[in-house]
Design a protein around this motif. Sequence first.
Motif, PDB file in Angstrom:
ATOM      1  N   SER A 175       0.826  -1.213   0.000  1.00 34.81           N
ATOM      2  CA  SER A 175       0.000   0.000   0.000  1.00 34.81           C
ATOM      3  C   SER A 175       0.866   1.272   0.000  1.00 34.81           C
ATOM      4  CB  SER A 175      -0.983   0.005   1.174  1.00 34.81           C
ATOM      5  OG  SER A 175      -0.303   0.191   2.377  1.00 34.81           O
ATOM      6  N   HIS A 176       2.125   1.155   0.444  1.00 35.05           N
ATOM      7  CA  HIS A 176       2.968   2.367   0.460  1.00 35.05           C
ATOM      8  C   HIS A 176       3.282   2.853  -0.957  1.00 35.05           C
ATOM      9  CE1 HIS A 176       6.697   0.045  -0.406  1.00 35.05           C
ATOM     10  NE2 HIS A 176       7.273   1.203  -0.630  1.00 35.05           N
ATOM     11  N   LEU A 177       3.162   1.940  -1.933  1.00 38.18           N
ATOM     12  CA  LEU A 177       3.438   2.339  -3.323  1.00 38.18           C
ATOM     13  C   LEU A 177       2.510   3.475  -3.753  1.00 38.18           C
ATOM     14  CD1 LEU A 177       3.783  -1.201  -4.972  1.00 38.18           C
ATOM     15  CD2 LEU A 177       5.616   0.292  -4.162  1.00 38.18           C
ATOM     16  N   ALA A 178       1.306   3.475  -3.195  1.00 40.22           N
ATOM     17  CA  ALA A 178       0.318   4.495  -3.570  1.00 40.22           C
ATOM     18  C   ALA A 178       0.550   5.819  -2.845  1.00 40.22           C
ATOM     19  CB  ALA A 178      -1.083   3.979  -3.270  1.00 40.22           C
TER      20      ALA A 178
ATOM     21  N   GLN B 176      13.772   6.998  -1.198  1.00 40.43           N
ATOM     22  CA  GLN B 176      12.525   7.195  -0.430  1.00 40.43           C
ATOM     23  C   GLN B 176      12.339   6.056   0.579  1.00 40.43           C
ATOM     24  OE1 GLN B 176       9.770   7.393  -3.702  1.00 40.43           O
ATOM     25  NE2 GLN B 176      10.449   9.436  -4.296  1.00 40.43           N
ATOM     26  N   ASP B 177      12.592   4.816   0.116  1.00 44.56           N
ATOM     27  CA  ASP B 177      12.468   3.662   1.026  1.00 44.56           C
ATOM     28  C   ASP B 177      13.465   3.777   2.178  1.00 44.56           C
ATOM     29  OD1 ASP B 177      10.355   2.231  -0.153  1.00 44.56           O
ATOM     30  OD2 ASP B 177      11.687   1.370  -1.651  1.00 44.56           O
ATOM     31  N   CYS B 178      14.714   4.097   1.838  1.00 40.30           N
ATOM     32  CA  CYS B 178      15.735   4.277   2.889  1.00 40.30           C
ATOM     33  C   CYS B 178      15.273   5.318   3.884  1.00 40.30           C
ATOM     34  CB  CYS B 178      17.050   4.781   2.287  1.00 40.30           C
ATOM     35  SG  CYS B 178      18.149   3.513   1.732  1.00 40.30           S
TER      36      CYS B 178
ATOM     37  N   LEU C 243       4.057   6.784  -0.534  1.00 41.02           N
ATOM     38  CA  LEU C 243       5.478   7.175  -0.461  1.00 41.02           C
ATOM     39  C   LEU C 243       6.097   7.470  -1.832  1.00 41.02           C
ATOM     40  CD1 LEU C 243       7.944   7.313   1.628  1.00 41.02           C
ATOM     41  CD2 LEU C 243       8.546   5.078   0.718  1.00 41.02           C
ATOM     42  N   HIS C 244       5.786   6.619  -2.817  1.00 39.96           N
ATOM     43  CA  HIS C 244       6.467   6.752  -4.114  1.00 39.96           C
ATOM     44  C   HIS C 244       5.654   7.542  -5.139  1.00 39.96           C
ATOM     45  CE1 HIS C 244       9.372   4.096  -2.489  1.00 39.96           C
ATOM     46  NE2 HIS C 244       8.645   3.012  -2.577  1.00 39.96           N
ATOM     47  N   ARG C 245       4.608   8.232  -4.680  1.00 40.40           N
ATOM     48  CA  ARG C 245       3.709   8.892  -5.642  1.00 40.40           C
ATOM     49  C   ARG C 245       3.740  10.409  -5.544  1.00 40.40           C
ATOM     50  NH1 ARG C 245      -0.060   6.449  -9.462  1.00 40.40           N
ATOM     51  NH2 ARG C 245       0.552   4.279  -9.358  1.00 40.40           N
TER      52      ARG C 245
END
Length: 411
Positions: A180-183, A324-326, A185-187
């Motif tokens: 769900s973080h794809l929607a 972003q993940d780091c 953190l990375h957007r």
Amino acid sequence: MLSHEDNELLTRTNAGTPMGDLMRRYWIPTVFSEQIEKPDCPPVRVGLLGEKLVAFRDSEGRAGLIDERCPHRTASMFFGRNEECGMRCVYHGWKFDIHGDCVDLPSEPPGSTLQRKVKIKAYPCHEQGGLVWAYMGPAELKPEFPELEWTMIPESHCYTTRHIQECNWLQGLEGGFDTSHLAFLHRGTAEANRRVVPSEYAIVPTDFGFMAGTGRVLNEGEISWASNLMCMPFHKVFATRPEAAHVWVPIDDDNTMLYSVDYWPDKPLSDEDLERSTSHHGIHTQNIPGTDIPINNKSNDYNIDREFQASGDSYTGIKGLGVQDCGIQESMGPIADRTIEHLGVSDTAIIQIRKLLLQSLKDFQAGKTPPGLDPVSYRARSTRFTLRDGESFEETIKEQLKRDYESVAAE
Ligand code: FES
Ligand SMILES: [Fe+2]
């Protein structure tokens, strides 16, 4: 949420800890083969599961991984001379081969029996997929090298990088299965995000770990599924195009080496694929030359750009998926305190990871063989597919797994 005891159990990997002992039953990436490019080249420091080691390539081209500490008086073998099939400590000249045997002990008088008795800690190595892998478990239990697809294809099909995450390995692994973080953190903006949040989550346990499904409603009665592989103990394979894989290897309890791979199983990466992979906006990071530390890292707040964040084009203001993940995973602390979390449906895969690891630890401590040690068991594939009302994700995955294994058997 986890108890403090379970959080400790899952996150600590030094020798003698339950998770550390479990992890030592699998092959573990140590360095890129090209880091110890030639016979007798300079050694490289390696941090692995809380152990300080040194990787080298001997005169016969064989990779070796030994303790950084010389067993004489603990000088660092990193400063050693890699010569004539062994690493020689430069303090008093003691020399050891890739098996850890002492092959020369020039500082002792002739006739000394010390040479026969003294050994340096050494782990067996295996080179595959452009990496040197080590086995750190009991010698008599060493498994065959697993048939992990991205390690079995030609070099031209595969692009691999690595970078350090300044946090515990489990934070990285959990982040990898947190779809769900794809929607977010990375957007870009929050409003756009609400439309792409997955609505369906499913888990199919397997003998190597599990398949994690994430579904998004396409049209009425149609769900688009992506299924990712969790291969024990720290691998993820996911269905992007090209395909991708991650390995979260503990350096110690507070630091992780994340290997990231883009690959096509059956064809070379095109110029376009490579351009995307090397752009550093994706999962690969741009590192400080000569190190595995991303240029945008914790010490500079990942060079967060608040204007970019306010613009609506970036949720975080941090550039690059990997950074972003780091950033966000490191912000949870070196070891996240899982006793104070509040988990939701979107954390289904994370709950499953913890269940699987806790169960595997329990079984392991009761004397059972850990999951995924049969070399063919990793040969499953991650996929995407669309299902209509009444069609089951679990059944589809089971059919697919059968096909994957049959195709292996046919080879
Ligand atoms: S400390 Fe290494 S040879 Fe003496
Ligand atoms: Fe991510």
